[in-house]
Scaffold this motif. Structure first.
Motif, mmCIF file in Angstrom:
data_model
loop_
_atom_site.group_PDB
_atom_site.id
_atom_site.type_symbol
_atom_site.label_atom_id
_atom_site.label_comp_id
_atom_site.label_asym_id
_atom_site.label_seq_id
_atom_site.Cartn_x
_atom_site.Cartn_y
_atom_site.Cartn_z
ATOM 1 N N MET A 1 0.865 -1.194 0.000
ATOM 2 C CA MET A 1 0.000 0.000 0.000
ATOM 3 C C MET A 1 0.894 1.234 0.000
ATOM 4 S SD MET A 1 -3.039 0.853 2.646
ATOM 5 C CE MET A 1 -3.922 -0.604 2.118
ATOM 6 N N SER A 2 0.980 1.930 -1.134
ATOM 7 C CA SER A 2 1.839 3.109 -1.173
ATOM 8 C C SER A 2 1.108 4.266 -0.516
ATOM 9 C CB SER A 2 2.204 3.433 -2.615
ATOM 10 O OG SER A 2 1.045 3.438 -3.418
ATOM 11 N N ASN A 3 -0.033 4.602 -1.072
ATOM 12 C CA ASN A 3 -0.869 5.642 -0.477
ATOM 13 C C ASN A 3 -2.202 5.037 -0.106
ATOM 14 O OD1 ASN A 3 0.216 8.183 -0.215
ATOM 15 N ND2 ASN A 3 0.008 8.668 -2.372
ATOM 16 N N LEU A 4 -2.644 5.275 1.097
ATOM 17 C CA LEU A 4 -4.000 4.877 1.463
ATOM 18 C C LEU A 4 -4.943 5.785 0.662
ATOM 19 C CD1 LEU A 4 -6.322 3.866 3.295
ATOM 20 C CD2 LEU A 4 -5.556 5.470 5.002
ATOM 21 N N GLU A 5 -5.945 5.208 0.027
ATOM 22 C CA GLU A 5 -6.859 6.021 -0.790
ATOM 23 C C GLU A 5 -8.275 5.944 -0.238
ATOM 24 O OE1 GLU A 5 -7.683 5.861 -5.441
ATOM 25 O OE2 GLU A 5 -5.723 6.662 -4.941
ATOM 26 N N VAL A 6 -8.817 7.094 0.129
ATOM 27 C CA VAL A 6 -10.161 7.165 0.704
ATOM 28 C C VAL A 6 -11.071 7.944 -0.231
ATOM 29 C CG1 VAL A 6 -11.534 7.975 2.662
ATOM 30 C CG2 VAL A 6 -9.240 7.099 3.063
ATOM 31 N N GLY A 7 -12.179 7.323 -0.630
ATOM 32 C CA GLY A 7 -13.149 8.000 -1.488
ATOM 33 C C GLY A 7 -14.195 8.698 -0.638
ATOM 34 N N ILE A 8 -14.450 9.968 -0.928
ATOM 35 C CA ILE A 8 -15.472 10.716 -0.191
ATOM 36 C C ILE A 8 -16.753 10.673 -1.017
ATOM 37 C CG2 ILE A 8 -16.093 12.965 0.784
ATOM 38 C CD1 ILE A 8 -13.151 13.604 1.028
ATOM 39 N N VAL A 9 -17.794 10.014 -0.482
ATOM 40 C CA VAL A 9 -19.051 9.890 -1.224
ATOM 41 C C VAL A 9 -20.200 10.521 -0.443
ATOM 42 C CG1 VAL A 9 -18.273 7.710 -2.249
ATOM 43 C CG2 VAL A 9 -19.809 7.645 -0.292
ATOM 44 N N GLY A 10 -21.312 10.717 -1.142
ATOM 45 C CA GLY A 10 -22.504 11.281 -0.507
ATOM 46 C C GLY A 10 -23.415 11.857 -1.570
ATOM 47 N N LEU A 11 -24.604 12.243 -1.163
ATOM 48 C CA LEU A 11 -25.519 12.905 -2.095
ATOM 49 C C LEU A 11 -24.969 14.286 -2.442
ATOM 50 C CD1 LEU A 11 -29.012 12.107 -0.500
ATOM 51 C CD2 LEU A 11 -28.040 11.102 -2.555
ATOM 52 N N PRO A 12 -25.488 14.923 -3.506
ATOM 53 C CA PRO A 12 -25.055 16.301 -3.787
ATOM 54 C C PRO A 12 -25.430 17.220 -2.614
ATOM 55 C CG PRO A 12 -26.246 15.371 -5.655
ATOM 56 C CD PRO A 12 -26.417 14.411 -4.523
ATOM 57 N N ASN A 13 -24.620 18.242 -2.422
ATOM 58 C CA ASN A 13 -24.902 19.307 -1.429
ATOM 59 C C ASN A 13 -24.941 18.848 0.029
ATOM 60 O OD1 ASN A 13 -25.097 20.830 -3.691
ATOM 61 N ND2 ASN A 13 -27.245 21.381 -3.461
ATOM 62 N N VAL A 14 -24.194 17.794 0.358
ATOM 63 C CA VAL A 14 -24.133 17.400 1.776
ATOM 64 C C VAL A 14 -22.863 17.943 2.423
ATOM 65 C CG1 VAL A 14 -25.532 15.313 1.517
ATOM 66 C CG2 VAL A 14 -23.039 15.150 1.271
ATOM 67 N N GLY A 15 -22.000 18.568 1.603
ATOM 68 C CA GLY A 15 -20.762 19.148 2.139
ATOM 69 C C GLY A 15 -19.516 18.374 1.765
ATOM 70 N N LYS A 16 -19.641 17.455 0.776
ATOM 71 C CA LYS A 16 -18.488 16.652 0.380
ATOM 72 C C LYS A 16 -17.337 17.507 -0.144
ATOM 73 C CE LYS A 16 -19.974 13.800 -2.772
ATOM 74 N NZ LYS A 16 -19.705 14.981 -3.414
ATOM 75 N N SER A 17 -17.641 18.343 -1.147
ATOM 76 C CA SER A 17 -16.558 19.121 -1.765
ATOM 77 C C SER A 17 -16.011 20.177 -0.818
ATOM 78 C CB SER A 17 -17.023 19.745 -3.077
ATOM 79 O OG SER A 17 -17.281 18.713 -4.013
ATOM 80 N N THR A 18 -16.874 20.724 0.050
ATOM 81 C CA THR A 18 -16.393 21.691 1.052
ATOM 82 C C THR A 18 -15.393 20.998 1.967
ATOM 83 O OG1 THR A 18 -18.572 22.727 1.021
ATOM 84 C CG2 THR A 18 -17.128 23.338 2.840
ATOM 85 N N LEU A 19 -15.734 19.788 2.380
ATOM 86 C CA LEU A 19 -14.836 19.018 3.246
ATOM 87 C C LEU A 19 -13.549 18.688 2.495
ATOM 88 C CD1 LEU A 19 -14.363 17.420 5.892
ATOM 89 C CD2 LEU A 19 -15.437 15.460 4.791
ATOM 90 N N PHE A 20 -13.705 18.243 1.254
ATOM 91 C CA PHE A 20 -12.539 17.877 0.454
ATOM 92 C C PHE A 20 -11.608 19.080 0.277
ATOM 93 C CE2 PHE A 20 -10.323 17.711 -3.595
ATOM 94 C CZ PHE A 20 -9.654 16.499 -3.489
ATOM 95 N N ASN A 21 -12.187 20.241 -0.052
ATOM 96 C CA ASN A 21 -11.369 21.454 -0.226
ATOM 97 C C ASN A 21 -10.594 21.767 1.039
ATOM 98 O OD1 ASN A 21 -12.430 21.783 -2.714
ATOM 99 N ND2 ASN A 21 -13.808 23.450 -2.182
ATOM 100 N N ALA A 22 -11.297 21.629 2.150
ATOM 101 C CA ALA A 22 -10.689 21.964 3.433
ATOM 102 C C ALA A 22 -9.520 21.033 3.724
ATOM 103 C CB ALA A 22 -11.723 21.866 4.537
ATOM 104 N N ILE A 23 -9.748 19.733 3.530
ATOM 105 C CA ILE A 23 -8.709 18.800 3.948
ATOM 106 C C ILE A 23 -7.547 18.712 2.974
ATOM 107 C CG2 ILE A 23 -10.231 17.409 5.400
ATOM 108 C CD1 ILE A 23 -10.588 15.442 3.302
#
Length: 368
Positions: free
Chosen positions: A1-23
């Motif tokens: 395992m070189s990089n652990l890969e975590v997929g962020i999923v959810g319905l639209p407008n639940v805050g996924k991309s906001t969270l992704f941008n932040a992290i």
């Protein structure tokens, strides 16, 4: 395992991309409408590890390399995605490639942010995503069963065994249960590994709460309570995070971020908790290497032997493995150097059967 890969999923407008941008501070577009995430955005984040800073000072090393996690922001799924609704199957394929899934669920009220289903109901939202994943997997499993029927006729034992596993999974999926709840053994999982089923992915739930609810979310937010009760039945974890708070932290330097978190009654950011939970979910740990050139953390699964760990650094290290010189991080720090720790008998020489422990500081001896 070189990089652990975590997929962020959810319905639209639940805050996924906001969270992704932040992290990831990657600036993925976060607009108030579905499908502003078309291709999955990928951001690589360092795993917080204060031990590296200590080793860096001790060895006065030229560089420090932490372990890392790749976060993949997968566009918001909608009802019917498995049948191609929204941007459908394309997104489901992106999820197949990740090691674990962080399922973001909206647990906050905000009249300015529309909800694709018209109201806040985290269990309905989880069910929509889970149903789409189950339907997509069902299609794959049914095709595989048809193919195996032909192979099994030739008397193939492997085909019959795989067929039995597929039918076990199909029974769970038919009931709307993810494959991870089908009670599969390690051997059975190995047989169907290539199918890369969505509902086999280890999953943790990220409850996205309002800014002022961070400290009290677990105890007082009724939506979070519901998600926790649901996750408990699955044996899954829930982390309450405020994507809005995380995006504010992302703009601050280390000292300011620390003070900001203290004001909220928190000791670590949501990102740090998310990374720890993902490591935990996948049974991962780190070992350390240290020297004047570089101090580095390496990610391995728990139970990894010394030669396999050496192979993380270079395949030659595994091939020509002789021994590992191991010192516990706390012992090393308490004594100030490897030489001082060695004098006290705290540096151990371990062979091929040694199982690596979290926080081992290692020097591998090899000969190729």
């Amino acid at each position: 395992m070189s990089n652990l890969e975590v997929g962020i999923v959810g319905l639209p407008n639940v805050g996924k991309s906001t969270l992704f941008n932040a992290i990831t501070k990657a600036g993925a577009e976060a607009a108030n409408f579905p499908f502003c995430t078309i291709e999955p955005n990928v951001g690589v984040v360092a795993v917080p590890d204060p031990r590296l800073e200590v080793l860096h000072k001790m060895y006065d090393s030229k560089k420090t390399t932490p372990a890392s996690v790749r976060f993949v922001d997968i566009a918001g799924l909608v009802k019917g995605a498995s049948k191609g609704e929204g941007l459908g199957n394309k997104f489901l394929e992106h999820i197949r490639q990740v090691d674990a899934v962080a399922h973001v669920v909206r647990c906050f009220e905000d009249p300015n942010i529309t909800h694709v289903e018209g109201s806040i109901d985290p269990l309905r939202d989880i069910d929509i995503i889970q149903t789409e994943h189950c339907l997509a997997d069902l299609e794959i499993v049914e095709k595989r069963i048809m193919k195996l029927a032909k192979i099994a006729k030739s008397g193939s034992k492997e085909a019959r065994e795989e067929d039995a596993v597929c039918r076990k999974i199909k029974a769970a999926l038919d009931e709307g249960k993810p494959a991870r709840q089908a009670g599969l053994t390690e051997d059975e999982l190995e047989l169907i590994k290539e199918m890369n089923l969505l509902t086999l992915k280890p999953t943790l739930y990220v409850a996205n709460v309002a800014e002022d609810e961070i400290a009290t979310a677990y105890a007082e937010n009724p939506y979070v309570q519901k998600v926790k009760a649901f996750a408990q039945k699955e044996g899954a974890k829930v982390i309450a995070i405020s994507a809005k708070v995380e995006s504010e932290i992302a703009e601050l330097d280390e000292e300011e971020a620390k003070a900001f978190l203290e004001d909220l009654g928190e000791t670590e950011s949501g990102l740090d908790r998310l990374i720890k939970a993902a490591f935990d979910l996948l049974g991962l740990q780190t070992f350390l290497t240290a020297g004047p050139d570089e101090c580095r953390a390496w990610t391995i699964t728990k139970g990894t032997t010394a030669p396999k760990a050496a192979g993380k650094i270079h395949t030659d290290f595994e091939r020509g493995f002789i021994r590992a010189e191991v010192v516990n991080f706390d012992d090393l720090v308490a004594n100030g150097s490897v030489a001082a720790a060695r004098e006290k008998g705290l540096v151990r020489v371990e062979g091929k059967d040694y199982v690596m422990q979290n926080g081992d500081v290692v020097n591998f001896r090899f000969n190729v």
